[in-house]
Design an enzyme around this catalytic site. Structure first.
Site, PDB file in Angstrom:
ATOM      1  N   GLU A  64      -8.806  -4.353 -32.722  1.00  0.00           N
ATOM      2  CA  GLU A  64      -8.816  -3.798 -32.311  1.00  0.00           C
ATOM      3  C   GLU A  64     -10.568  -3.951 -30.438  1.00  0.00           C
ATOM      4  O   GLU A  64     -10.646  -3.348 -30.321  1.00  0.00           O
ATOM      5  CB  GLU A  64      -9.352  -2.240 -32.224  1.00  0.00           C
ATOM      6  N   TYR A 110     -26.989  18.474 -24.962  1.00  0.00           N
ATOM      7  CA  TYR A 110     -26.894  16.718 -24.867  1.00  0.00           C
ATOM      8  C   TYR A 110     -25.625  16.153 -25.207  1.00  0.00           C
ATOM      9  O   TYR A 110     -25.851  14.827 -25.583  1.00  0.00           O
ATOM     10  CB  TYR A 110     -27.714  16.852 -26.570  1.00  0.00           C
TER      11      TYR A 110
END
Length: 207
Positions: A64, A110
């Site tokens: 990947e 957040y």
């Protein structure tokens, strides 16, 4: 990288030999090897590639690596990339995205502050360059993405920041799943954009 890998395994975010991390050093990147647990990395056994993807030294890199290369190419100030197959991110990546620009809604301040809008990248088999090409070409500012039926990938200026953002994204995905079907109260567009402007993340017109 060794400590980051160990910490991600301790947090339960990198089961088995899943996931991979990298750091950019000039025109090269250090990447975790294929089929090795991130909890048992050896600093002497990290793959070295250039930003074209050419393997320069060390063991065989994760298949990947194209995801990491894509983020470095599209994000000049990215210094590290974290890719995880963590449970909640994978589950959220199996759902219909919240919007075209973010698979995850602005469910907490957040999430918006530390991660920002997180598009869903279409499915491709792991390691397929088509997925990396879609990520690189997407005409939208972002530093994190969900990969359909696969997991998450996050880029930040430092490895510590990338790890923290990946953890925050995992928590936002968990909250998304927990509140699914309950009409959760979300941050408004104005609230999310205000946070993005203040904290340097990306959201909507504040991108």
């Amino acid at each position: 990288m060794v400590e980051t890998g160990r910490r991600l395994v301790e947090l339960g975010l990198s089961p088995g030999t899943s996931g991979n991390i990298s750091v950019r050093l000039g025109d090269r990147m250090l990447l975790t090897p294929t089929n090795e647990s991130m909890g048992a990395l050896d600093p002497e056994r990290l793959a070295v590639l250039d930003l074209s993807g050419k393997h320069l030294a060390g063991p065989k890199p994760s298949k990947e690596f194209t995801l990491h290369r894509a983020f470095y190419r599209r994000t000049p100030d990215a210094g590290a990339v974290v890719h995880l197959h963590s449970v909640n991110a994978v589950a959220a990546a199996c759902l219909t995205p919240w919007s075209e620009s973010s698979a995850v809604a602005p469910i907490t301040p957040y999430f918006v502050m530390r991660v920002g809008q997180t598009p869903l990248i279409g499915y491709a088999p792991p390691g397929d360059i088509a997925q990396a090409e879609e990520l690189e070409a997407l005409d939208l500012p972002f530093r994190a993405a969900l990969l359909a039926n696969h997991g998450s990938v996050v880029a930040q200026s430092t490895l510590s920041a990338a790890m923290n953002a990946a953890v925050e994204l995992e928590e936002a995905c968990k909250l998304t799943l927990l509140t699914s079907g309950h009409s959760p109260r979300l941050l408004t567009t104005a609230q999310a954009e205000e946070l993005a402007l203040k904290y340097g993340s990306y959201w909507g017109s504040a991108s």
